[in-house]
Design a protein around this motif. Structure first.
Motif, PDB file in Angstrom:
ATOM      1  N   LEU A 183      40.045  29.605  54.751  1.00 24.10           N
ATOM      2  CA  LEU A 183      39.434  28.538  55.574  1.00 24.10           C
ATOM      3  C   LEU A 183      40.804  27.121  55.046  1.00 24.10           C
ATOM      4  O   LEU A 183      40.985  27.121  53.904  1.00 24.10           O
ATOM      5  CB  LEU A 183      37.887  27.409  55.155  1.00 24.10           C
ATOM      6  N   SER A 184      41.386  26.414  56.187  1.00 19.03           N
ATOM      7  CA  SER A 184      42.272  25.486  55.768  1.00 19.03           C
ATOM      8  C   SER A 184      41.582  24.083  55.963  1.00 19.03           C
ATOM      9  O   SER A 184      40.776  23.611  57.046  1.00 19.03           O
ATOM     10  CB  SER A 184      43.201  25.435  56.598  1.00 19.03           C
ATOM     11  N   LEU A 185      42.082  23.565  55.071  1.00 22.04           N
ATOM     12  CA  LEU A 185      42.496  21.021  55.087  1.00 22.04           C
ATOM     13  C   LEU A 185      43.591  20.851  54.891  1.00 22.04           C
ATOM     14  O   LEU A 185      44.736  21.637  54.376  1.00 22.04           O
ATOM     15  CB  LEU A 185      41.111  21.584  54.199  1.00 22.04           C
ATOM     16  N   ALA A 241      38.649  29.595  59.976  1.00 20.56           N
ATOM     17  CA  ALA A 241      39.212  30.479  60.604  1.00 20.56           C
ATOM     18  C   ALA A 241      40.376  30.607  60.899  1.00 20.56           C
ATOM     19  O   ALA A 241      41.156  31.218  61.903  1.00 20.56           O
ATOM     20  CB  ALA A 241      38.240  31.121  61.768  1.00 20.56           C
ATOM     21  N   THR A 242      40.885  28.921  59.802  1.00 19.09           N
ATOM     22  CA  THR A 242      42.591  28.892  60.330  1.00 19.09           C
ATOM     23  C   THR A 242      43.695  29.266  59.083  1.00 19.09           C
ATOM     24  O   THR A 242      43.290  29.525  57.708  1.00 19.09           O
ATOM     25  CB  THR A 242      43.365  27.309  60.317  1.00 19.09           C
ATOM     26  N   ASP A 243      45.051  30.791  58.786  1.00 16.92           N
ATOM     27  CA  ASP A 243      45.358  31.039  57.609  1.00 16.92           C
ATOM     28  C   ASP A 243      46.786  29.759  57.995  1.00 16.92           C
ATOM     29  O   ASP A 243      46.461  28.514  58.102  1.00 16.92           O
ATOM     30  CB  ASP A 243      46.140  31.872  58.448  1.00 16.92           C
ATOM     31  N   ARG A 248      49.912  25.089  58.715  1.00 18.73           N
ATOM     32  CA  ARG A 248      51.057  23.817  59.036  1.00 18.73           C
ATOM     33  C   ARG A 248      51.380  23.911  60.029  1.00 18.73           C
ATOM     34  O   ARG A 248      51.643  22.759  60.439  1.00 18.73           O
ATOM     35  CB  ARG A 248      51.657  25.104  57.784  1.00 18.73           C
ATOM     36  N   GLY A 249      51.390  24.329  60.890  1.00 20.00           N
ATOM     37  CA  GLY A 249      51.627  23.927  62.112  1.00 20.00           C
ATOM     38  C   GLY A 249      50.609  23.324  62.492  1.00 20.00           C
ATOM     39  O   GLY A 249      51.220  22.345  63.982  1.00 20.00           O
ATOM     40  N   GLY A 279      49.025  16.859  53.195  1.00 16.17           N
ATOM     41  CA  GLY A 279      48.660  17.853  52.194  1.00 16.17           C
ATOM     42  C   GLY A 279      47.919  18.999  52.735  1.00 16.17           C
ATOM     43  O   GLY A 279      46.477  18.750  53.188  1.00 16.17           O
ATOM     44  N   ALA A 280      48.448  20.130  51.899  1.00 15.58           N
ATOM     45  CA  ALA A 280      47.385  21.737  53.275  1.00 15.58           C
ATOM     46  C   ALA A 280      47.269  23.025  52.311  1.00 15.58           C
ATOM     47  O   ALA A 280      48.266  22.662  51.653  1.00 15.58           O
ATOM     48  CB  ALA A 280      48.075  22.206  54.590  1.00 15.58           C
TER      49      ALA A 280
END
Length: 318
Positions: A183-185, A241-243, A248-249, A279-280
């Motif tokens: 999970l990405s923020l 569901a994002t690595d 970053r992309g 910020g990621a």
């Protein structure tokens, strides 16, 4: 009710005299079904004015069931049969088919008539046209849905608001815990936005927020992705569901698309157009991880990006 339909008469009957006049002068449509044969022994002539089917065409419960919307038929029939077998008076709402092929909302109010030994003798009742009431209820429900949707939308930018993020973030966190997916923020802040407002005014500032929001929203392109206004000039991307590499992309794509917008910002310390700092972070949350702690981590990375000169993405600890 049976006394009104069939006074001093046992078995199948047709209401005589004054009773017929009373029954057939109302908008409610009276009817009677013999339980042993499941045949209509009476139905008011008002049925033809409402549905177009003549009273003579209502022979058995099959006619009643077949002249019902397919989506309503099974549940309505099953409910009415079960209630009748138990001797329970009941009501049922359903869409009835007209002879012209349209549908009318009907409320059937059913009374179970028993023999002296307690067994079911007949069903008697009234049909009511509740189409206008249903239409009014549908309008109210749609208004409620619209209001709920508005409560999750930022009124200025049109994208999701903080309330929506606060609702969806724990849901996606729990899904990531259950599936083991990353999970990405991405937290986003418009660079030197106070200076933008001071130079161009709040009307232009609002227009700028809308343009930035529209750009960011295009980057949340999958069905579960969420772009929300976090507060003021801050935004957040919730990316299930994002690595880390993919996150970053997405962030870099946001920077590129905003650069292409070329929104003039003569008072910026990071260039001559509006830019953003981000910020990621990415996590596969375990049982001991805390969603609030992770959000704070992403926020700290945002401020690292701002401290490092703005107009950049920070996705690692300093």
């Amino acid at each position: 009710m049976n006394a009104i339909l069939c006074p001093a008469v046992s078995g199948p009957c047709d209401p005589p005299g004054v009773y017929r006049t009373l029954l057939e002068s109302t908008k409610a449509i009276p009817w009677r079904i013999d339980w042993s044969t499941m045949q209509f022994t009476y139905i008011g002539p008002q049925i033809e004015a409402l549905l177009g089917w003549s009273p003579a065409s209502w022979l058995s419960v099959n006619d009643w069931a077949e002249r019902m919307h397919p989506e309503d038929r099974q549940k309505t029939v099953d409910f009415c049969v079960a209630q009748s077998q138990q001797g329970v008076d009941h009501e049922a709402d359903y869409r009835a088919l007209t002879r012209d092929g349209d549908y009318v909302w009907i409320r059937d109010v059913v009374h179970v008539v028993r023999k002296p030994d307690g067994s079911v003798e007949a069903l008697v009742g009234f049909m009511f046209d509740i189409t206008e009431r249903k239409q009014a209820e549908d309008k109210i429900l749609q208004l409620q849905r619209d209001l709920e949707a508005l409560s999750y939308r930022d009124s200025l930018t049109g994208i999701a608001n903080r309330r929506m993020f606060d609702t969806m973030y724990p849901v996606e966190w729990a899904k990531a815990q259950a599936t083991g997916e990353p999970l990405s923020l991405v937290m986003i802040d418009i660079d030197y936005f106070k200076q933008y407002n001071d130079r161009y005014g709040h009307v232009q500032g609002d227009a700028c927020l809308r343009r930035v929001a529209a750009v960011l929203d295009t980057c949340a392109s999958r069905s579960r992705d969420l772009c929300a206004r976090f507060g003021g000039e801050e935004f957040v991307l919730l990316l299930p569901a994002t690595d880390a590499e993919a996150a970053r992309g997405v962030a870099e794509r946001c920077r590129k698309l905003l650069r292409n917008e070329a929104i003039t910002h003569a008072s910026s310390g990071a260039g001559r157009t509006v830019t953003i700092s981000m910020g990621a972070a990415t996590i596969v949350p375990g049982s001991h991880d805390d969603a609030a702690v992770f959000l704070d981590r992403v926020d700290r990375r945002l401020y690292q990006a701002k401290s490092a000169g703005r107009d950049q993405v920070c996705d690692s600890e300093a």
